[in-house]
Design an enzyme around this catalytic site. Structure first.
Site, PDB file in Angstrom:
ATOM      1  N   LYS A  98       0.810  -1.224   0.000  1.00 27.38           N
ATOM      2  CA  LYS A  98       0.000   0.000   0.000  1.00 27.38           C
ATOM      3  C   LYS A  98       0.844   1.276   0.000  1.00 27.38           C
ATOM      4  CE  LYS A  98      -4.398  -1.455   2.021  1.00 27.38           C
ATOM      5  NZ  LYS A  98      -5.404  -1.119   3.054  1.00 27.38           N
ATOM      6  N   ASP A 106     -10.076   3.628   1.990  1.00 29.76           N
ATOM      7  CA  ASP A 106     -10.293   2.980   3.280  1.00 29.76           C
ATOM      8  C   ASP A 106     -11.083   3.873   4.235  1.00 29.76           C
ATOM      9  OD1 ASP A 106      -9.106   0.525   2.755  1.00 29.76           O
ATOM     10  OD2 ASP A 106      -7.115   1.197   3.363  1.00 29.76           O
TER      11      ASP A 106
END
Length: 277
Positions: free
Chosen positions: A70, A107
């Site tokens: 990520k 997210d």
């Protein structure tokens, strides 16, 4: 007659076999009758850039990114959204014309949408949020809570230094407390969020006392295996509104699917069931 190219998407990480994203996106592709595919790809760190540069030429329109990539994918993006810059990580890549890469992080969006769906009476201004953990997930959660208007985030992590680093990034609305103080801070919070892996199947339990929980508190856990963690069970027993972590996985996937396949998917019980298969 030339046939239109079938759009491809997927998720990259290492390991990747545990990911539920293929189940989720596969369900949406079938539900909406879209001629596309979503593929799990185990990509080693040394191959990451080469794979990302190759995928657009193979017909990929984008990918999700999970651990441990990520943060690393940010270095290969041609454009990065403001929220991904603030969080310092990307979980969604969109491949544009000529193979350019847009990096985004959904997210925080997924967290807030799940919270609002599972606890519709929750109001950001109701009081402080107690956030447990200071990793990448915590950064996304804190960013979304600050944006939503939560007056204060009480942050606690087993290693205080990591929490202090988040405070330095997010400013005066973050108050750091020691891990041993987290239990006593529960009673003062309007929202309690576990962003750690503690309580997950195969992991140690969350070592925080929940005696201060009461019916006015919303309790949510990013862990979704099991669906009811020890924290959520304690919250339910105390009369709190509880929100499991599966919805965050579902909601964070919506923006990427819409960008890649041109349809905004809905989240319903059939979606939850598909992700739990």
């Amino acid at each position: 007659m030339t046939q239109p190219r079938i759009p491809l998407a997927g998720v990259i990480g290492s390991p990747i076999a545990h990911s539920r994203s293929p189940l989720l996106h596969g369900h949406w592709l079938r539900t909406y009758g879209i001629r596309g595919h979503y593929i799990p790809m185990d990509v080693h760190e040394n191959d990451l850039e080469r794979v990302l540069r190759t995928l657009p030429a193979m017909g990929f329109v984008g990918v999700n990114v999970t651990v441990p990539h990520k943060e690393k994918v940010m270095a290969f993006a041609d454009q990065i959204t403001d929220r991904a810059i603030l969080i310092g990580a990307a979980n969604t890549l969109i491949f544009r014309n000529a193979g350019s890469i847009l990096a985004d992080n959904t997210d925080g969006y997924g967290f807030i949408e799940n919270l609002r769906s599972g606890a519709p009476d929750w109001r950001p201004e109701a009081g402080p949020a107690l956030v447990l953990g200071a990793g990448g997930a915590a950064r996304a959660v804190i960013s979304s809570l600050v944006d939503a208007g939560v007056p204060e985030v009480i942050l606690s992590n087993r290693t205080r230094l990591r929490a202090e680093r988040l405070k330095a990034d997010f400013g005066h609305r973050i108050r750091v407390i020691d891990w041993v103080q987290a239990g006593s801070a529960v009673k003062d919070a309007a929202l309690v969020v576990n962003t750690t892996s503690l309580g997950m199947s195969g992991q140690p339990p969350l070592s925080v006392q929940f005696d201060g929980l009461h019916p006015g508190i919303v309790v949510t856990d990013l862990v979704y295996t099991p669906l009811e963690t020890g924290l959520l069970a304690a919250g339910r027993k105390a009369g709190c509104t509880t929100v499991d972590g599966l919805g965050m996985l579902l909601f964070q996937a919506v923006p990427g699917f819409e960008r890649w396949f041109g349809t905004r998917p809905e989240i319903d019980e059939a979606t939850r069931a598909a992700a739990l298969k």
